[in-house]
Every structure is written in structure tokens, then in C-alpha cells.
Design an enzyme around this catalytic site. Structure first.
Site, PDB file in Angstrom:
ATOM      1  N   TYR A   1      34.220  41.922  41.583  1.00 16.47           N
ATOM      2  CA  TYR A   1      35.622  41.690  41.234  1.00 16.47           C
ATOM      3  C   TYR A   1      35.765  40.834  39.973  1.00 16.47           C
ATOM      4  O   TYR A   1      36.474  41.225  39.033  1.00 16.47           O
ATOM      5  CB  TYR A   1      36.373  41.053  42.410  1.00 16.47           C
ATOM      6  CG  TYR A   1      36.997  42.052  43.357  1.00 16.47           C
ATOM      7  CD1 TYR A   1      36.444  43.322  43.528  1.00 16.47           C
ATOM      8  CD2 TYR A   1      38.140  41.745  44.091  1.00 16.47           C
ATOM      9  CE1 TYR A   1      37.008  44.242  44.399  1.00 16.47           C
ATOM     10  CE2 TYR A   1      38.710  42.658  44.965  1.00 16.47           C
ATOM     11  CZ  TYR A   1      38.144  43.903  45.117  1.00 16.47           C
ATOM     12  OH  TYR A   1      38.708  44.806  45.971  1.00 16.47           O
TER      13      TYR A   1
ATOM     14  N   GLU B   1      38.061  43.834  32.002  1.00 15.09           N
ATOM     15  CA  GLU B   1      39.412  44.301  31.717  1.00 15.09           C
ATOM     16  C   GLU B   1      40.131  43.360  30.748  1.00 15.09           C
ATOM     17  O   GLU B   1      40.729  43.797  29.757  1.00 15.09           O
ATOM     18  CB  GLU B   1      40.201  44.419  33.029  1.00 15.09           C
ATOM     19  CG  GLU B   1      39.684  45.519  33.955  1.00 15.09           C
ATOM     20  CD  GLU B   1      40.316  45.454  35.335  1.00 15.09           C
ATOM     21  OE1 GLU B   1      41.436  44.891  35.446  1.00 15.09           O
ATOM     22  OE2 GLU B   1      39.704  45.937  36.305  1.00 15.09           O
TER      23      GLU B   1
END
Length: 206
Positions: free
Chosen positions: A128, A135
């Protein structure tokens, strides 16, 4: 997602470098990640009907953000496609989805190996943050090119009397990660404690 994983490995072996591997899996990534929207729309519909818990909504936002990264950032801003940060989130997404769908498949078959369950509720601890970092770094890398080109921006005056600055919007998207990511992460940590502790208790009782 296995297709994407194999594509990455084959491209790496052929090039001998991890740089610019995005081009080797660009088409399947766009296809499969966009297809994931159908699954999330169904889950949101079930949530609205009270069939599934509210945590699904957070997951839906996660998938939508991935589609946004795929099309509105990586596809639209060609200059970022060679960034290592793109590979960072692609690898994180790929491993996460292979584990997640393996978990669902074995669960439906009523034969869920402990290793798959453990991976589902453990590897996210690394994957994660890895995906989110990729991103955010990719969006950050896109900002100068978006500002220079005026991509997707609408300036005044115009007949609609409306303006939109895509550069500012991307900054707001980055800021939105601050409240959303911790909720997803701590939800998964809670689920991990709940699921794995239950499994350990079940093993002891046997």
C-alpha cells in the site's frame, strides 16, 4: 494481472533493465484496470442497498484513483511514462491484485490456503505505501508538464463563464490522499488483526 506480471518479467529479462518497462504492459494495464470499474460499480450498488459494509466505498475510491492515474495522468502526460515511479505503483497494484483475486477464488472454492490468507492480510503493509508513493510521485512529476501545456484546463473568458485549472486539481488530488490513505491502511490493519488472530485461535482449538 498475471498477464501484466508476466509481461513485466519478460520485458525486464529482454532489456536487462527495469527502466521504461511501462510500455511493455501499457495496453493490458489500461484494459484490466478500467475493467475493475465494473466490479466497483456493482459493489457500490450493493452498498447502497445495504448488502455490503461501508468499507467497500473506500475500496471503490481506491480503484477510481487507479483509473485516474492510468488515464488522466500516465496516459495523458506522456513525459511521465518513463518515470520509475510508474513502475513502482504498477508493481504494487499487480502483486496486490494477484493476491486479492487468488484469495477470492480459493474462498469461493472453500479451499483457502493459509499462505494466501496471510499474504492478503500482510503484504499490503508494504504494498500500500509502495503504491501510494508511486502514485504521488507520478502526479508530482506530471505537474510541470501540465502547467506548461495547460492540459485539460479551461480559462476565462469563455461562453460558459467557467474556468478549470487541471494543475490545481492534481494538487488537490494529492492532498486528498492525506485523509483517505490512512483510513484504508488502518482498516486493513484492523482486518488483519481480526482475521489472522481468528485463524490462530481456530488452529489452537484443533
Amino acid at each position: 494481472w498475471l498477464v501484466i506480471a508476466v509481461g513485466l518479467v519478460r520485458a525486464y529479462l529482454a532489456k536487462g533493465s527495469y527502466h521504461s518497462l511501462y510500455y511493455s504492459i501499457e495496453k493490458p494495464l489500461k484494459f484490466f484496470q478500467t475493467g475493475a470499474l465494473l466490479e466497483e460499480y456493482l459493489l457500490i450498488a450493493k452498498y447502497l442497498l445495504g448488502i455490503v459494509p461501508s468499507s467497500v466505498v473506500l475500496t471503490a475510491f481506491q480503484v477510481m484513483s487507479r483509473v485516474f492515474l492510468t488515464w488522466a495522468v500516465t496516459h495523458s502526460v506522456k513525459e511521465v511514462q518513463t518515470e520509475d515511479s510508474v513502475l513502482l505503483f504498477v508493481v504494487a497494484w499487480t502483486i496486490t491484485e494477484i493476491i486479492r483475486y487468488s484469495f477470492y477464488t480459493f474462498s469461493l472454492l472453500n479451499h483457502l490456503p493459509y499462505l494466501i490468507k496471510w499474504a492478503r492480510y500482510t503484504l499490503f503493509i508494504v504494498l500500500y505505501p509502495m503504491g501510494v508513493s508511486g502514485e504521488l510521485l507520478t502526479i508530482y512529476a506530471a505537474l510541470p508538464f501540465v502547467r506548461q501545456s495547460g492540459l485539460y484546463s479551461i480559462s476565462l473568458p469563455n461562453k460558459y463563464n467557467f474556468s478549470f485549472d487541471y494543475y490545481t486539481f492534481l494538487i488537490l488530488v494529492m492532498i486528498s490522499y492525506i485523509p483517505i490513505f490512512p483510513q484504508l491502511y488502518f482498516h486493513m490493519l484492523h482486518q488483519r488483526r481480526k482475521v489472522l488472530s481468528h485463524t490462530e485461535e481456530h488452529k489452537k482449538s484443533e
